[in-house]
Design a protein around this motif. Sequence first.
Motif, PDB file in Angstrom:
ATOM      1  N   PHE A 133       5.807  15.235  12.599  1.00 22.25           N
ATOM      2  CA  PHE A 133       4.481  13.777  12.116  1.00 22.25           C
ATOM      3  C   PHE A 133       5.501  12.925  11.192  1.00 22.25           C
ATOM      4  CE2 PHE A 133       1.777  17.117  13.231  1.00 22.25           C
ATOM      5  CZ  PHE A 133       0.842  16.223  13.588  1.00 22.25           C
ATOM      6  N   ALA A 134       7.398  13.311  10.398  1.00 18.20           N
ATOM      7  CA  ALA A 134       7.895  12.696   9.756  1.00 18.20           C
ATOM      8  C   ALA A 134       8.422  11.734  10.690  1.00 18.20           C
ATOM      9  CB  ALA A 134       8.839  13.211   9.657  1.00 18.20           C
ATOM     10  N   ARG A 135       8.153  11.724  11.828  1.00 16.36           N
ATOM     11  CA  ARG A 135       9.604  10.753  12.573  1.00 16.36           C
ATOM     12  C   ARG A 135       7.602  10.212  13.283  1.00 16.36           C
ATOM     13  NH1 ARG A 135      13.559  11.514  16.604  1.00 16.36           N
ATOM     14  NH2 ARG A 135      14.859  12.763  15.643  1.00 16.36           N
TER      15      ARG A 135
ATOM     16  N   VAL B  92      10.249   7.688   3.950  1.00 16.00           N
ATOM     17  CA  VAL B  92       9.114   8.021   4.861  1.00 16.00           C
ATOM     18  C   VAL B  92       9.207   8.367   5.621  1.00 16.00           C
ATOM     19  CG1 VAL B  92       7.135   7.000   6.641  1.00 16.00           C
ATOM     20  CG2 VAL B  92       6.807   5.601   4.454  1.00 16.00           C
ATOM     21  N   SER B  93      10.606   8.255   6.718  1.00 15.66           N
ATOM     22  CA  SER B  93      11.303   9.243   8.225  1.00 15.66           C
ATOM     23  C   SER B  93      12.010   9.905   7.493  1.00 15.66           C
ATOM     24  CB  SER B  93      11.974   8.583   8.670  1.00 15.66           C
ATOM     25  OG  SER B  93      13.561   7.927   8.052  1.00 15.66           O
ATOM     26  N   GLU B  94      11.824   9.934   6.271  1.00 16.04           N
ATOM     27  CA  GLU B  94      12.984  11.251   5.971  1.00 16.04           C
ATOM     28  C   GLU B  94      14.453  10.980   6.928  1.00 16.04           C
ATOM     29  OE1 GLU B  94      10.837  14.857   5.715  1.00 16.04           O
ATOM     30  OE2 GLU B  94       9.467  13.864   4.499  1.00 16.04           O
ATOM     31  N   HIS B 131       6.274  15.600  -3.829  1.00 11.58           N
ATOM     32  CA  HIS B 131       5.396  15.689  -4.648  1.00 11.58           C
ATOM     33  C   HIS B 131       5.337  13.983  -4.875  1.00 11.58           C
ATOM     34  CE1 HIS B 131       1.274  15.471  -6.028  1.00 11.58           C
ATOM     35  NE2 HIS B 131       1.395  15.360  -4.744  1.00 11.58           N
ATOM     36  N   VAL B 132       6.133  13.704  -6.088  1.00 11.16           N
ATOM     37  CA  VAL B 132       6.955  12.181  -6.400  1.00 11.16           C
ATOM     38  C   VAL B 132       7.250  10.853  -5.162  1.00 11.16           C
ATOM     39  CG1 VAL B 132       8.051  10.981  -8.104  1.00 11.16           C
ATOM     40  CG2 VAL B 132       7.712  12.917  -8.151  1.00 11.16           C
ATOM     41  N   PHE B 133       7.979  11.928  -4.359  1.00 13.86           N
ATOM     42  CA  PHE B 133       8.341  10.702  -2.943  1.00 13.86           C
ATOM     43  C   PHE B 133       7.182  10.839  -2.244  1.00 13.86           C
ATOM     44  CE2 PHE B 133      12.468  11.558  -5.241  1.00 13.86           C
ATOM     45  CZ  PHE B 133      13.079  10.189  -4.891  1.00 13.86           C
ATOM     46  N   ALA B 134       6.428  11.723  -1.682  1.00 13.46           N
ATOM     47  CA  ALA B 134       5.119  11.789  -0.872  1.00 13.46           C
ATOM     48  C   ALA B 134       4.419  10.373  -1.700  1.00 13.46           C
ATOM     49  CB  ALA B 134       4.622  12.652  -0.901  1.00 13.46           C
ATOM     50  N   ARG B 135       4.516  10.931  -2.839  1.00 13.10           N
ATOM     51  CA  ARG B 135       3.498   9.357  -3.925  1.00 13.10           C
ATOM     52  C   ARG B 135       3.908   8.515  -3.765  1.00 13.10           C
ATOM     53  NH1 ARG B 135      -0.907  11.358  -7.202  1.00 13.10           N
ATOM     54  NH2 ARG B 135      -0.846  13.317  -7.083  1.00 13.10           N
ATOM     55  N   TYR B 136       5.844   7.841  -3.827  1.00 12.62           N
ATOM     56  CA  TYR B 136       6.228   6.841  -3.508  1.00 12.62           C
ATOM     57  C   TYR B 136       6.020   6.340  -2.346  1.00 12.62           C
ATOM     58  CZ  TYR B 136       8.824   2.904  -3.369  1.00 12.62           C
ATOM     59  OH  TYR B 136       9.472   1.682  -2.954  1.00 12.62           O
ATOM     60  N   ASP B 138       3.843   7.006  -0.014  1.00 14.08           N
ATOM     61  CA  ASP B 138       2.252   5.677   0.078  1.00 14.08           C
ATOM     62  C   ASP B 138       2.244   4.789  -0.513  1.00 14.08           C
ATOM     63  OD1 ASP B 138      -0.497   6.362   1.459  1.00 14.08           O
ATOM     64  OD2 ASP B 138      -1.060   5.878  -1.552  1.00 14.08           O
ATOM     65  N   CYS B 139       2.338   4.851  -1.992  1.00 10.44           N
ATOM     66  CA  CYS B 139       2.221   3.144  -2.318  1.00 10.44           C
ATOM     67  C   CYS B 139       3.389   1.991  -1.362  1.00 10.44           C
ATOM     68  CB  CYS B 139       3.406   3.357  -3.830  1.00 10.44           C
ATOM     69  SG  CYS B 139       2.194   4.422  -5.052  1.00 10.44           S
ATOM     70  N   MET B 140       4.167   1.953  -1.008  1.00  9.21           N
ATOM     71  CA  MET B 140       5.174   1.626  -0.281  1.00  9.21           C
ATOM     72  C   MET B 140       3.957   1.229   0.783  1.00  9.21           C
ATOM     73  SD  MET B 140       8.850   1.700   1.101  1.00  9.21           S
ATOM     74  CE  MET B 140       8.819   1.778   3.244  1.00  9.21           C
ATOM     75  N   LEU B 141       3.101   2.134   1.531  1.00  6.03           N
ATOM     76  CA  LEU B 141       2.899   1.611   2.382  1.00  6.03           C
ATOM     77  C   LEU B 141       2.143   1.249   2.264  1.00  6.03           C
ATOM     78  CD1 LEU B 141       3.038   3.212   5.161  1.00  6.03           C
ATOM     79  CD2 LEU B 141       0.744   4.761   5.140  1.00  6.03           C
ATOM     80  N   ALA B 142       1.017   1.336   0.682  1.00 13.02           N
ATOM     81  CA  ALA B 142      -0.002   0.734   0.275  1.00 13.02           C
ATOM     82  C   ALA B 142       0.556  -0.827   0.773  1.00 13.02           C
ATOM     83  CB  ALA B 142      -0.416   0.411  -1.088  1.00 13.02           C
ATOM     84  N   GLN B 143       1.433  -1.145  -0.099  1.00 13.81           N
ATOM     85  CA  GLN B 143       2.308  -2.403  -0.035  1.00 13.81           C
ATOM     86  C   GLN B 143       2.544  -3.727   1.162  1.00 13.81           C
ATOM     87  OE1 GLN B 143       5.702  -1.849  -2.327  1.00 13.81           O
ATOM     88  NE2 GLN B 143       6.534  -4.364  -2.348  1.00 13.81           N
ATOM     89  N   ILE B 144       3.219  -2.608   2.017  1.00 15.41           N
ATOM     90  CA  ILE B 144       3.276  -3.512   3.166  1.00 15.41           C
ATOM     91  C   ILE B 144       1.558  -3.631   4.130  1.00 15.41           C
ATOM     92  CG2 ILE B 144       4.127  -3.346   5.283  1.00 15.41           C
ATOM     93  CD1 ILE B 144       6.037  -0.511   4.591  1.00 15.41           C
ATOM     94  N   PHE B 145       0.364  -2.620   3.695  1.00 15.93           N
ATOM     95  CA  PHE B 145      -0.704  -3.079   4.100  1.00 15.93           C
ATOM     96  C   PHE B 145      -1.459  -4.527   3.822  1.00 15.93           C
ATOM     97  CE2 PHE B 145      -1.966   1.269   6.423  1.00 15.93           C
ATOM     98  CZ  PHE B 145      -2.176   1.313   7.128  1.00 15.93           C
ATOM     99  N   GLN B 146      -0.913  -4.146   2.587  1.00 17.45           N
ATOM    100  CA  GLN B 146      -1.483  -5.462   1.516  1.00 17.45           C
ATOM    101  C   GLN B 146      -0.571  -6.492   1.992  1.00 17.45           C
ATOM    102  OE1 GLN B 146      -4.099  -5.318  -1.113  1.00 17.45           O
ATOM    103  NE2 GLN B 146      -4.643  -6.733  -0.457  1.00 17.45           N
ATOM    104  N   SER B 147       0.644  -6.481   2.525  1.00 15.38           N
ATOM    105  CA  SER B 147       1.287  -7.404   2.129  1.00 15.38           C
ATOM    106  C   SER B 147       0.731  -7.989   4.165  1.00 15.38           C
ATOM    107  CB  SER B 147       3.079  -7.493   2.546  1.00 15.38           C
ATOM    108  OG  SER B 147       3.799  -8.539   3.081  1.00 15.38           O
ATOM    109  N   THR B 148       0.700  -7.651   5.354  1.00  8.58           N
ATOM    110  CA  THR B 148       0.076  -7.580   6.668  1.00  8.58           C
ATOM    111  C   THR B 148      -1.740  -8.121   5.644  1.00  8.58           C
ATOM    112  OG1 THR B 148       1.127  -5.295   7.199  1.00  8.58           O
ATOM    113  CG2 THR B 148      -0.363  -7.148   8.560  1.00  8.58           C
ATOM    114  N   ALA B 149      -2.128  -8.450   5.128  1.00 10.57           N
ATOM    115  CA  ALA B 149      -3.407  -8.942   5.383  1.00 10.57           C
ATOM    116  C   ALA B 149      -3.385  -9.907   4.666  1.00 10.57           C
ATOM    117  CB  ALA B 149      -3.886  -8.072   4.218  1.00 10.57           C
ATOM    118  N   CYS B 150      -2.212 -10.283   3.782  1.00  7.21           N
ATOM    119  CA  CYS B 150      -1.913 -11.467   2.866  1.00  7.21           C
ATOM    120  C   CYS B 150      -1.177 -12.585   3.906  1.00  7.21           C
ATOM    121  CB  CYS B 150      -1.181 -11.119   1.509  1.00  7.21           C
ATOM    122  SG  CYS B 150      -0.181 -12.046   0.415  1.00  7.21           S
TER     123      CYS B 150
END
Lengths: 254, 254
Positions: A133-135, B92-94, B131-136, B138-150
């Motif tokens: 899933f990480a991959r 994300v990839s770990e 948990h902190v890193f999973a949350r971050y 997710d934030c980074m993902l949101a940033q890229i999604f927004q950038s795609t739309a932008c």
Amino acid sequence: MDARTSNATEIDSRPINNLLRRLSAADFALLAPHVMVESTAANELLYSPGDDVQVVHFPCGPSLATFLVPNEDGRDVETILVGREGAVGGIVSEGYLPAYTRICVKFGGPFARIHVSKLEAAKQRSPSLRHVFARYADCMLAQIFQSTACNAIHSIEQRTAKWMLAAMERTGDESSVPLTHEQLATLLGVGRSYASRVLQSFKAEGVLDTRRGSILVRNREGLRLRACLCNEAVKMHFEEVLRGVYPTEEREAG
Amino acid sequence: MDARTSNATEIDSRPINNLLRRLSAADFALLAPHVMVESTAANELLYSPGDDVQVVHFPCGPSLATFLVPNEDGRDVETILVGREGAVGGIVSEGYLPAYTRICVKFGGPFARIHVSKLEAAKQRSPSLRHVFARYADCMLAQIFQSTACNAIHSIEQRTAKWMLAAMERTGDESSVPLTHEQLATLLGVGRSYASRVLQSFKAEGVLDTRRGSILVRNREGLRLRACLCNEAVKMHFEEVLRGVYPTEEREAG
DNA sequence: TCAGGTCTGTCCACTTGTGCACACAGGACC
DNA sequence: GGTCCTGTGTGCACAAGTGGACAGACCTGA
């Protein structure tokens, strides 16, 4: 989440989703008791911004989901397509966070579903499952990065061709994409009249034909020549990252 | 990775990076022995496509990193900025996967670094750290999604203003951004002459002033009025997702 | 202080994409 | 067979962005 359950343990009864099909028997056994398959109609919303993400959805067969970013003026922008090569919901966040995007069923069909908590529990028990899933999360990230770049520099013509190919690869339908010009325009973030004009130019070149409510593909190779290489770049990353998880003949992305 | 080590255990000696600063003392203690801080110059490459991702880099203070997607014609496309609100590499990839994008230092300065294996080991020991890193992530993902739309729907003018604001928020420099017109054009994926024209129109309106090699901001509010709301949307997601991790006055995103 | 390189401002012809308008075609339903 | 609705093809005026060109400005280093 209350449709017929498919607690498959044998390979052949697994949902038609590459991520689930390619798990080891032991890893799939951890998930199987919690996996449910149900049919979903086009345009159904899986998540809206702010929703608590608690269920992971795996598109099966021809099903297709899409991530939409809401915009200040009310029109959503489509970003990436996810079909049977992947899954949506809590893949990166690991769940229990507010959704940022809208996730919408583009083309209806079966979806396998599992509660995030069950998936996370299984990941805790199996490092190899976590690894898969990480991959996949990394592949999804690559897909979004590519999409960002694509939107920045490629023409509408290239992106139209790219989108058609990506959709066809996922649904398995080689000859037609069920889309109105309006829908195509919206997902590309352009005006309807321009989308019509692009389709018209493809039609004049013998690449496609238009029907009311769907687009017929006449010459797939011609479409490929007119598309940017974004699909291919992402596909290569999928192949490299998920090698050993996905066999070569089933790799799909874009 | 061989510069002076900063095995801080007290809050005040932690690197100036929100992700690291806001960890609990116990969680930071797990990482501290493996964290090294070293200075990095602008344009240094942290990762290139295909590289094995083994080190997580945390921009500190005014440092700024950027993700570039390589393109078939050789010109890279800039996607998102990461400053002291986050981290790059293996989020994300770990780790231990080929990098998809190029990651480049945009504005030089100190970066804290930790080996992915050490971070992953610490995550195994501390669910709150994970948990902190999973949350971050997710934030980074949101940033890229927004950038795609932008990139799909906002004008170059809006995106120029957005980029300037995002860079200023991260570096802390309120009055100037060290960028040539050429560099600005490249990162927006547009021609240089058009970038110059946009800057010229901002100048005519008293929003900024141009110098050789840098852009001076005269009226930040004016810039905000001309920017799209993408920065704000992502910032809200950061705030919501990292509430309790980041205090309100330090939230930053874009 | 002069030369050379890079950066900046502007011109121009051109392509891409917008937004609106309107006629008409294809189905669905009565 | 007509009605109505949605979807399609196209025309037009306009805005946004391209890409090449070139003169002049600024900086650096000999």
